[in-house]
Design a protein around this motif. Structure first.
Motif, PDB file in Angstrom:
ATOM      1  N   ALA A   3       0.704   9.370  -0.653  1.00  0.00           N
ATOM      2  CA  ALA A   3      -0.660   9.584  -1.147  1.00  0.00           C
ATOM      3  C   ALA A   3      -1.012  11.067  -1.122  1.00  0.00           C
ATOM      4  CB  ALA A   3      -1.652   8.789  -0.303  1.00  0.00           C
ATOM      5  N   SER A   4      -0.575  11.761  -0.078  1.00  0.00           N
ATOM      6  CA  SER A   4      -0.820  13.197   0.020  1.00  0.00           C
ATOM      7  C   SER A   4      -0.103  13.941  -1.101  1.00  0.00           C
ATOM      8  CB  SER A   4      -0.339  13.709   1.383  1.00  0.00           C
ATOM      9  OG  SER A   4      -0.476  15.104   1.457  1.00  0.00           O
ATOM     10  N   ASP A   5       1.148  13.563  -1.355  1.00  0.00           N
ATOM     11  CA  ASP A   5       1.915  14.183  -2.443  1.00  0.00           C
ATOM     12  C   ASP A   5       1.260  13.910  -3.794  1.00  0.00           C
ATOM     13  OD1 ASP A   5       3.713  15.118  -0.576  1.00  0.00           O
ATOM     14  OD2 ASP A   5       5.202  13.549  -0.970  1.00  0.00           O
ATOM     15  N   LYS A  21      -1.729  16.133  -4.291  1.00  0.00           N
ATOM     16  CA  LYS A  21      -1.317  17.502  -4.622  1.00  0.00           C
ATOM     17  C   LYS A  21      -0.967  17.616  -6.101  1.00  0.00           C
ATOM     18  CE  LYS A  21       0.352  18.645  -0.024  1.00  0.00           C
ATOM     19  NZ  LYS A  21       1.528  18.907   0.807  1.00  0.00           N
ATOM     20  N   ILE A  22      -0.300  16.601  -6.634  1.00  0.00           N
ATOM     21  CA  ILE A  22       0.057  16.598  -8.055  1.00  0.00           C
ATOM     22  C   ILE A  22      -1.199  16.572  -8.913  1.00  0.00           C
ATOM     23  CG2 ILE A  22       1.114  15.206  -9.890  1.00  0.00           C
ATOM     24  CD1 ILE A  22       3.268  14.424  -7.800  1.00  0.00           C
ATOM     25  N   LEU A  23      -2.179  15.769  -8.522  1.00  0.00           N
ATOM     26  CA  LEU A  23      -3.418  15.679  -9.296  1.00  0.00           C
ATOM     27  C   LEU A  23      -4.197  16.996  -9.283  1.00  0.00           C
ATOM     28  CD1 LEU A  23      -4.661  12.115  -8.360  1.00  0.00           C
ATOM     29  CD2 LEU A  23      -3.731  12.870 -10.543  1.00  0.00           C
ATOM     30  N   ARG A  24      -4.124  17.718  -8.178  1.00  0.00           N
ATOM     31  CA  ARG A  24      -4.835  18.995  -8.082  1.00  0.00           C
ATOM     32  C   ARG A  24      -4.119  20.135  -8.789  1.00  0.00           C
ATOM     33  NH1 ARG A  24      -5.535  17.309  -2.601  1.00  0.00           N
ATOM     34  NH2 ARG A  24      -3.836  18.693  -2.025  1.00  0.00           N
ATOM     35  N   ALA A  44       0.819   9.758 -10.425  1.00  0.00           N
ATOM     36  CA  ALA A  44       0.178  10.074  -9.155  1.00  0.00           C
ATOM     37  C   ALA A  44      -1.104   9.261  -8.975  1.00  0.00           C
ATOM     38  CB  ALA A  44      -0.131  11.567  -9.081  1.00  0.00           C
ATOM     39  N   ALA A  45      -1.891   9.137 -10.039  1.00  0.00           N
ATOM     40  CA  ALA A  45      -3.123   8.355  -9.966  1.00  0.00           C
ATOM     41  C   ALA A  45      -2.811   6.891  -9.699  1.00  0.00           C
ATOM     42  CB  ALA A  45      -3.921   8.507 -11.257  1.00  0.00           C
ATOM     43  N   SER A  46      -1.754   6.398 -10.302  1.00  0.00           N
ATOM     44  CA  SER A  46      -1.337   5.021 -10.081  1.00  0.00           C
ATOM     45  C   SER A  46      -0.937   4.818  -8.620  1.00  0.00           C
ATOM     46  CB  SER A  46      -0.166   4.680 -11.001  1.00  0.00           C
ATOM     47  OG  SER A  46       0.315   3.392 -10.737  1.00  0.00           O
ATOM     48  N   ASP A  47      -0.215   5.793  -8.069  1.00  0.00           N
ATOM     49  CA  ASP A  47       0.167   5.720  -6.651  1.00  0.00           C
ATOM     50  C   ASP A  47      -1.060   5.702  -5.755  1.00  0.00           C
ATOM     51  OD1 ASP A  47       2.831   5.678  -7.280  1.00  0.00           O
ATOM     52  OD2 ASP A  47       3.193   7.780  -6.783  1.00  0.00           O
ATOM     53  N   LEU A  48      -2.026   6.546  -6.062  1.00  0.00           N
ATOM     54  CA  LEU A  48      -3.235   6.602  -5.230  1.00  0.00           C
ATOM     55  C   LEU A  48      -4.056   5.330  -5.334  1.00  0.00           C
ATOM     56  CD1 LEU A  48      -4.531  10.260  -5.533  1.00  0.00           C
ATOM     57  CD2 LEU A  48      -3.542   9.137  -3.559  1.00  0.00           C
ATOM     58  N   ALA A  55       0.830  -1.204   0.000  1.00  0.00           N
ATOM     59  CA  ALA A  55       0.000   0.000   0.000  1.00  0.00           C
ATOM     60  C   ALA A  55       0.862   1.250   0.000  1.00  0.00           C
ATOM     61  CB  ALA A  55      -0.903   0.006   1.217  1.00  0.00           C
ATOM     62  N   THR A  56       0.355   2.285  -0.612  1.00  0.00           N
ATOM     63  CA  THR A  56       1.020   3.579  -0.634  1.00  0.00           C
ATOM     64  C   THR A  56       0.866   4.232   0.734  1.00  0.00           C
ATOM     65  OG1 THR A  56       0.459   3.819  -2.959  1.00  0.00           O
ATOM     66  CG2 THR A  56       1.094   5.810  -1.806  1.00  0.00           C
ATOM     67  N   GLY A  57       1.928   4.828   1.248  1.00  0.00           N
ATOM     68  CA  GLY A  57       1.886   5.485   2.549  1.00  0.00           C
ATOM     69  C   GLY A  57       1.115   6.791   2.497  1.00  0.00           C
ATOM     70  N   LYS A  58       0.787   7.315   3.675  1.00  0.00           N
ATOM     71  CA  LYS A  58       0.010   8.547   3.767  1.00  0.00           C
ATOM     72  C   LYS A  58       0.726   9.723   3.119  1.00  0.00           C
ATOM     73  CE  LYS A  58      -2.706   7.615   7.907  1.00  0.00           C
ATOM     74  NZ  LYS A  58      -3.023   8.083   9.263  1.00  0.00           N
ATOM     75  N   LYS A  59       2.029   9.855   3.342  1.00  0.00           N
ATOM     76  CA  LYS A  59       2.795  10.979   2.794  1.00  0.00           C
ATOM     77  C   LYS A  59       2.816  10.909   1.274  1.00  0.00           C
ATOM     78  CE  LYS A  59       6.015  14.306   2.848  1.00  0.00           C
ATOM     79  NZ  LYS A  59       5.684  15.195   1.772  1.00  0.00           N
TER      80      LYS A  59
END
Length: 50
Positions: free
Chosen positions: A8-10, A13-16, A28-32, A2-6
């Protein structure tokens, strides 16, 4: 894994960010998508009809 909280947060931010490239957003979407429980919805339950 699983992707960590940090991470996922990063990724969020990239997606936004409107200045992020298409490739950055894809990664970024793949990470999420690897973020366990972040986007999972509760399963729909069937209602019993009488």
């Amino acid at each position: 894994m699983a992707t960590g909280k940090k991470a996922a947060s990063d990724a969020a931010k990239i997606l936004r960010d409107s200045k992020s490239s298409k490739k950055e957003k894809e990664v970024a979407a793949s990470d999420l998508s690897g973020r366990r429980g972040a986007t999972t919805a509760k399963p729909k339950t069937k209602t019993k009809s009488r």
